[in-house]
Design an enzyme around this catalytic site. Structure first.
Site, PDB file in Angstrom:
ATOM      1  N   ILE A  31       0.809  -1.209   0.000  1.00  0.00           N
ATOM      2  CA  ILE A  31       0.000   0.000   0.000  1.00  0.00           C
ATOM      3  C   ILE A  31       0.841   1.256   0.000  1.00  0.00           C
ATOM      4  O   ILE A  31       0.330   2.338  -0.179  1.00  0.00           O
ATOM      5  CB  ILE A  31      -0.993   0.047   1.180  1.00  0.00           C
ATOM      6  N   GLY A  32       2.086   1.114   0.198  1.00  0.00           N
ATOM      7  CA  GLY A  32       2.868   2.337   0.203  1.00  0.00           C
ATOM      8  C   GLY A  32       4.341   2.031   0.159  1.00  0.00           C
ATOM      9  O   GLY A  32       4.783   0.921   0.441  1.00  0.00           O
ATOM     10  N   GLY A  87       8.204   4.136   0.598  1.00  0.00           N
ATOM     11  CA  GLY A  87       8.890   5.405   0.826  1.00  0.00           C
ATOM     12  C   GLY A  87      10.352   5.137   1.035  1.00  0.00           C
ATOM     13  O   GLY A  87      10.813   4.019   0.872  1.00  0.00           O
ATOM     14  N   GLY A 100      11.032   2.539   3.704  1.00  0.00           N
ATOM     15  CA  GLY A 100      10.704   1.137   3.523  1.00  0.00           C
ATOM     16  C   GLY A 100       9.396   0.956   2.799  1.00  0.00           C
ATOM     17  O   GLY A 100       8.950   1.829   2.062  1.00  0.00           O
ATOM     18  N   LEU A 101       8.811  -0.175   3.038  1.00  0.00           N
ATOM     19  CA  LEU A 101       7.587  -0.512   2.318  1.00  0.00           C
ATOM     20  C   LEU A 101       6.471  -0.782   3.309  1.00  0.00           C
ATOM     21  O   LEU A 101       6.719  -1.209   4.421  1.00  0.00           O
ATOM     22  CB  LEU A 101       7.819  -1.767   1.481  1.00  0.00           C
ATOM     23  N   VAL A 102       5.268  -0.532   2.864  1.00  0.00           N
ATOM     24  CA  VAL A 102       4.126  -0.856   3.719  1.00  0.00           C
ATOM     25  C   VAL A 102       3.231  -1.842   2.983  1.00  0.00           C
ATOM     26  O   VAL A 102       2.902  -1.634   1.816  1.00  0.00           O
ATOM     27  CB  VAL A 102       3.321   0.401   4.086  1.00  0.00           C
ATOM     28  N   ASP A 116       1.044  19.284   0.294  1.00  0.00           N
ATOM     29  CA  ASP A 116       2.476  19.190   0.061  1.00  0.00           C
ATOM     30  C   ASP A 116       3.237  19.674   1.264  1.00  0.00           C
ATOM     31  O   ASP A 116       4.190  19.070   1.707  1.00  0.00           O
ATOM     32  CB  ASP A 116       2.855  20.089  -1.114  1.00  0.00           C
TER      33      ASP A 116
END
Lengths: 706, 239
Positions: A41-42, A44, A47-49, A255
Site C-alpha cells: 500500500i505504500g 517510501g 521502507g515498504l508498507v 504538500d
C-alpha cells in the site's frame, strides 16, 4: 534446568531456518506465515508498507494489518534509528485512537525489521494538524539562528522535499472528498464521532505527556523521516529567507505537510552536526490522523506514524521573540496577539494539535484548533481563512539522492524575514477574520488580553474595525441552542483560561445527545441513510514482502524491483533512481502517485471485495466505486481546490527556485562548511553546505546546472 | 521490578558456578566498561545510563552464558545511542574496543557481531526502549532546594547508582532524592526541612540511600580480584 540451553539450540535452529529461507526466497519466514499478504500500500524511503490479514488459526483472523518493512541500512548500521524511535514510542502508548503496534518481527537472516500495525484506511485531512507544526520548526530554527549570532524578530521557515514520494498523500481525506466529490455535508454522526475520537486521542496524549514527568512533550509525526539521514555524514542544506505565506499560495497544504517532517529531520542533523544545541530538543512533529476504514475498527480515528516522534525531555530555551508561522488558520487568537511566554502560557511550540506540554494552558491552543476543525467538518470550509500574503514567488527546495551510494543531498530553503515588523499583515487579517465571526474580544471577557503585546502595540489596527455581534452560528449553520454550537463556541472561547479542555469536551452534552458518537464514524446512523463510500487506499497486491513482485513481473514498476530482488534491501527502489535525473524530472514527484495508479487499479476491485468479507455497510459497492474514484483522483489530484491555495506545477516552482538561486548569486561551496549570508531585501539567506563525499559533487552540479 | 526478579542467576549460569555475587560484579564491571567506552566515542551521560539500563534489563531475562556480557555491553551502548538520538557507528565501537583491549581475544568482536546482538537485545528487551533517568529530576530538585553547589557531587553519586540495579527497582526521582540525601548529609547541609516538604515516602529514600552506601562499602575490598574471579567463570567464546 536446560531451559536456557534449549533456548540456544532453538535459536540456532531458527537461524538456520532463516538462512534457508533467505536462500530460497519463495519460502516465507515462519512468522510471516501467520499473515495473508494482500498487497503493497505504500512505499517510501524508509521502507515498504504492506496490507495483510491475519490467518485463521488466530482469534483475530481476518483482521487487517499494515506491515511496515524497514529497509535495512546499507552501511552496516543495524536497525535504523527511525525504526527504533518509532518502536520506542509506540510501545509506550496504548490507546484506541492512537495507531497500535501489534507486533515487531526481526528477520535475523537479512536483518530486516517488520512492524505490524492496525490498518488505517483513511487519512483525515492532514494539513490541519500538520501546518501548526511549523511552529516547532520555527522554534528550532530560530534557536539555531540565535546560536549563529543573528538576531531577528521574525522567523519563517519552510523546507520542502520533492523527492519524498507523496504516496502517503494519496490518503483520502474525508473533508476534501466531501467538498469536491460528494458535494454534501458530512453526516452529523460522522462529524460527531470523528470529533469525539479526535478529542479522545488528544486527551490521552495530553495526559500522557503529563505522566511523562517534568516538561515532557510528546510530539507525533505525520510522515516518515528519511531514515538515512542519521547515518549521513555529508549533507547539504540551504536555508533561504522569505515568509512562508508567500509559499503557501503556491503549494498545496498537502504538500506542505509532507515536507515538514523532512524538514525537521533535516534540522536534527543540522543542529546536531553544526550547532550542538542544548541536549535534546530534537523532536518532531505532526499528527497523522488516520481513520480506520475496515472491519471491526472501521471508522476509528487513529493517531499514527510515530516515525519521527520523540519524547521530549529537555526544555527548550525560551526564545526571544520569534514570530508567526505558516498557516494561521487554526491558530488561537492569543498566539496571533503575540503571547510569548512559552513556558507559562500558550506558546508557539505548543499550538500544534497533538503537541502537548506540561503547562496546562498550553493545551488550550490545541483546543482552538480542534474547534476550527470541528467547524470545518461541519461546513467543509476552513472557518477562519485568513489571507495569505502575496509576494514574489520564491525558491523552495530540492532534494537530491544518489541511488548508488545512497547519499542524500538535501537542500532546505528556509524562509525568514529579518527585522520584520512585529505584527504581520496576515496575522492581522487572520485576527480580523476571527473577529468578524466571533465578535471583538473585550478585556472584560478576556482578562489577560491587555497583557498581550500586539494588542497593546497595535491597538488602532486591531481595534479599528468593530465587530460586536457574534455571527458564528450563521457561519456554521447551527442554531445557538444546539449542543453542537455550544461545544464549538466553548472551543472557540477567546480567553485561553476559559476555553474548554479535551477532557471537559469529552463530557460535553453534544456527545451525550443523539446521535451518540460511535467507534465507527462511517456507518450510517439510521438504517435508511446511505453510507458514504470513501475511496479506499490503493493496494498493489502484486508485491511480496521483499518488495519484489515475483508474480507479475510484466508490470513496469514492479519489474524494476524484481530485478533487484536478489539483493533486496539494497535500497534500490525504482523511484529512487529518479533524482539522478533531477533537473529534467522535477515534475516527477507529483506524477508518481498517478503513475502508480494504473497497476493499483487492476488490483483494486479484487482487493476491495476481498478486504471485507463481512460486508460492512461502508464497503458496499466498493469494488465498482473504487475504480471510479480512482479515476477521478487521477484526473484531479485535488490540488486546485476552491478555498485552498493553488498548486503550481512543481516543475515551474523548481525552475523558479533555480532562477532565484542564481539571481541571488549564491555560491555553493563544496567540501566544507560554508555559511553564506546574503541579505536579499527583505529576506535573509543562509546557505549551509557540508559535503563530505565527492560523489555529492556531481549531484550538486546537476543542481546548479538547471 | 522487584529485587527478587532481578537477582536471579539463570540456571545455565548457576551450573557454571556463577553466584549472585559474581553476577552483580560482572554487571558492575560491564557498567564501567560501557562508561569507559562511551567516553571514547563521546556520547552524553544519558546515553550511557540508558545503555547500562538496557544491559541490566537484558540480564533479568537472559543468562551470562547465553549472552556474552563483553558483547552485550557495547551493543547496548550502540542501541542506546540510537534510541537517544546520537547514533554511534558500529565500526567506531569496534575500533575503540580493540584499542581498550588490544591483547584480549575475548573482547575481539566484529561489526557483524554487534549488529546480530542488537537484534537479540531488541528481542530480549521486548522492544521496550524508553528509559527515564534521575538526572532531570536531580537538577530540578537541587534548584528547588537551593543546593546547586552540590550538583557535581550528587551527579557523581547518581552515576554510581548505575553500578547497581537500582534503576530497575526504584522510580528515578526517588533515586535522585536518595543521592541528594547522601550528598547533603556528607556535606553536612541542612536539608531536612526541604525533604519534609516533599510529599514522598522518606523511608524509601532512606532505604535507597542505605543501599548506595552499602554498595560503596562493598566496593572497598579488593574489588579487582573478585571481578577477575567472577569473569573466569564465564565460558570462552567458541569462535
Amino acid at each position: 534446568m536446560s531451559n536456557r540451553g534449549g533456548g540456544i539450540l532453538g535459536n540456532h535452529h531458527h537461524l538456520q531456518q532463516q538462512q534457508q529461507q533467505h536462500n530460497n526466497p519463495n519460502n516465507k519466514p515462519e512468522w510471516l506465515q501467520q499473515y495473508d499478504l494482500i498487497g503493497k500500500i505504500g512505499e517510501g524511503t524508509y521502507g515498504l508498507v504492506f496490507l495483510a490479514r491475519i490467518k485463521p488459526p488466530s482469534p483475530n483472523r481476518g483482521k487487517s494489518i499494515a506491515i511496515k518493512k524497514f529497509k535495512q541500512s546499507k552501511d552496516g548500521d543495524g536497525v535504523s534509528p527511525t525504526a527504533i524511535r518509532e518502536i520506542m514510542l509506540l510501545r509506550e502508548i496504548t490507546h484506541e485512537n492512537v495507531v497500535k503496534l501489534v507486533n515487531v518481527h526481526i528477520n535475523p537472516a537479512d536483518m530486516s525489521l517488520y512492524l505490524a500495525f492496525d490498518y488505517a484506511e483513511h487519512d483525515l485531512y492532514v494539513g490541519i494538524a500538520s501546518l501548526l507544526f511549523v511552529d516547532l520548526v520555527m522554534e528550532i530554527l530560530s534557536t539555531f539562528v540565535q546560536g549563529s549570532g543573528m538576531r531577528m524578530s521574525h522567523l519563517y521557515s519552510y523546507i520542502f522535499s520533492s523527492l519524498f514520494p507523496p504516496f502517503k498523500l494519496l490518503g483520502q481525506e474525508i473533508i476534501r472528498y466531501h467538498r469536491d466529490k460528494v458535494n454534501q455535508a458530512v453526516n452529523q454522526y460522522t462529524v460527531k464521532s470523528l470529533l469525539w475520537q479526535l478529542l479522545n486521542g488528544l486527551n490521552y496524549l495530553h495526559r500522557y505527556a503529563l505522566k511523562l514527568q517534568g516538561q515532557s512533550l510528546l510530539l507525533v509525526s505525520l510522515f516518515p523521516p528519511p531514515p538515512h539521514i542519521p547515518y549521513y555524514h555529508g549533507f547539504f542544506a540551504a536555508v533561504i529567507g522569505s515568509s512562508i505565506e508567500t509559499l503557501s499560495h503556491q503549494i498545496s497544504w498537502y504538500d506542505l505537510a509532507c515536507i515538514l517532517s523532512l524538514h525537521s529531520m533535516m534540522f536534527h542533523v543540522c543542529i546536531r552536526n553544526f550547532f550542538m544545541m542544548s541536549t535534546c530538543f530534537i523532536l518532531c512533529e505532526i499528527v497523522s490522523l488516520k481513520v480506520m476504514g475496515e472491519g471491526e475498527e472501521q471508522g476509528v480515528v487513529k493517531i499514527a506514524d510515530f516515525g519521527l516522534a520523540r519524547i521530549y525531555q529537555a526544555p527548550l530555551k525560551p526564545l526571544a521573540d520569534n514570530g508567526v508561522v505558516v498557516t494561521i488558520w487554526y491558530r488561537a487568537p492569543e498566539l496571533l496577539l503575540g503571547a510569548k511566554h512559552y513556558t507559562s502560557a500558550v506558546g508557539i511550540l505548543i499550538s500544534s494539535l497533538i503537541l502537548a506540554r506540561l503547562t496546562v494552558s498550553s493545551y488550550e491552543s490545541d483546543m482552538w484548533a480542534v474547534g476550527c476543525i470541528f467547524a470545518e467538518l461541519l461546513t467543509l470550509k476552513p472557518l477562519f481563512q485568513g489571507a495569505e500574503v502575496k509576494a514574489t514567488p520564491n525558491p523552495f527546495q530540492l532534494l537530491v539522492t544518489n541511488t548508488k551510494l545512497l547519499l542524500f543531498v538535501l537542500i532546505i530553503l528556509c524562509y525568514f524575514s529579518v527585522i520584520n515588523t512585529s505584527f504581520t499583515f496576515s496575522q492581522l487579517d487572520q485576527l480580523d477574520k476571527i473577529f468578524k465571526v466571533l465578535g471583538h474580544p473585550t478585556p472584560e471577557k478576556w482578562s489577560t488580553l491587555v497583557n498581550l503585546p500586539h494588542w497593546q502595540q497595535d491597538v488602532q489596527h486591531i481595534q479599528g474595525h468593530k465587530y460586536d455581534n457574534t455571527a458564528l452560528y450563521s457561519v456554521v449553520h447551527l442554531s445557538p441552542k444546539t449542543p453542537a454550537y455550544d461545544l464549538l463556541s466553548k472551543m472557540l472561547e477567546y480567553d485561553p483560561r476559559k476555553r474548554i479542555t479535551a477532557a471537559q469536551a469529552l463530557e460535553h452534552e453534544y456527545f451525550k445527545t443523539e446521535p451518540l458518537p460511535g467507534r465507527n464514524a462511517f456507518v450510517p446512523y439510521r438504517p435508511d441513510e446511505k453510507a458514504v463510500n470513501y475511496p479506499t487506499r490503493p493496494v498493489d497486491n502484486t508485491a511480496d514482502f521483499e518488495g519484489t513482485a515475483s508474480i507479475q513481473p510484466s508490470q513496469p514498476v514492479q519489474s524494476g524491483n524484481a530485478v533487484s530482488g536478489n539483493m533486496h534491501g539494497s535500497h534500490i527502489v525504482p523511484n529512487r533512481n529518479m533524482p539522478r535525473q533531477m533537473p529534467t524530472m522535477v515534475g516527477m514527484p507529483r506524477m508518481q502517485p498517478q503513475g502508480m495508479a494504473p497497476y493499483n487499479m487492476s488490483s483494486q476491485a479484487g482487493v476491495a471485495g476481498a478486504m471485507n468479507p463481512g460486508g460492512m455497510p461502508m464497503q458496499r459497492g466498493m469494488a465498482n466505486q473504487a475504480h471510479q474514484q480512482q479515476q477521478m483522483r487521477r484526473k484531479d489530484p485535488g490540488m486546485g481546490l476552491p478555498g485552498y491555495p493553488q498548486q503550481r506545477s512543481r516543475r515551474s516552482i523548481t525552475l523558479q527556485a533555480a532562477a532565484d538561486i542564481r539571481a541571488m548569486g549564491l555560491d555553493l561551496e563544496i567540501g566544507h562548511l560554508t555559511p553564506i549570508l546574503y541579505n536579499v531585501n527583505p529576506y535573509f539567506v543562509i546557505v549551509i553546505v557540508k559535503l563530505s563525499n565527492s560523489e555529492l559533487l556531481s549531484n550538486d552540479q546537476n543542481l546548479l546546472a538547471f | 521490578m522487584d529485587p527478587e526478579d532481578i537477582d536471579v542467576v539463570q540456571p545455565l549460569d548457576r551450573e557454571r558456578g556463577i553466584s549472585l555475587e559474581d553476577f552483580k560484579l560482572i554487571k558492575m564491571h560491564m557498567s564501567n566498561y560501557i562508561t569507559k567506552l562511551a567516553q571514547n566515542v563521546k556520547v552524553r551521560q544519558r546515553v550511557v545510563a540508558t545503555a547500562i539500563t538496557y544491559m541490566r534489563r537484558v540480564y533479568t531475562r537472559r543468562g551470562l552464558t547465553e549472552f556474552d556480557p563483553r558483547l552485550v555491553a557495547p551493543t547496548c551502548l550502540y542501541l542506546a545511542a540510537k534510541a537517544e538520538e546520537s547514533t554511534v557507528q558500529a565500526r567506531l565501537l569496534v575500533f575503540y574496543i580493540k584499542k581498550m583491549y588490544p591483547e584480549d581475544i575475548r573482547y575481539r568482536f566484529e561489526i557483524k557481531d554487534i549488529l546480530e546482538m542488537e537484534m537479540k537485545i531488541l528481542e530480549a528487551l521486548n522492544y521496550y526502549l524508553v528509559v527515564f533517568h534521575p538526572y532531570r529530576s536531580l537538577t530540578q530538585f537541587l534548584q528547588d532546594a537551593g543546593m546547586m553547589d552540590l550538583m557535581q557531587f550528587t551527579w557523581g553519586i547518581v552515576n554510581d547508582t548505575y553500578k547497581m540495579d537500582l534503576i530497575l527497582i526504584h522510580p528515578p526521582h526517588l533515586i535522585a532524592l536518595a543521592c541528594i540525601y547522601i550528598a547533603s548529609v556528607s556535606k553536612e547541609k541542612d536539608s531536612i526541612a526541604w525533604f519534609e516538604e516533599l510529599r514522598v515516602d522518606m523511608n524509601v529514600v532512606k532505604n535507597i540511600s542505605m543501599e548506595i552506601l552499602d554498595f560503596y562499602d562493598n566496593m572497598m575490598n579488593n574489588i579487582e580480584e573478585r571481578i577477575n574471579i567472577a569473569f573466569s567463570k564465564l565460558p570462552l567464546r567458541s569462535a
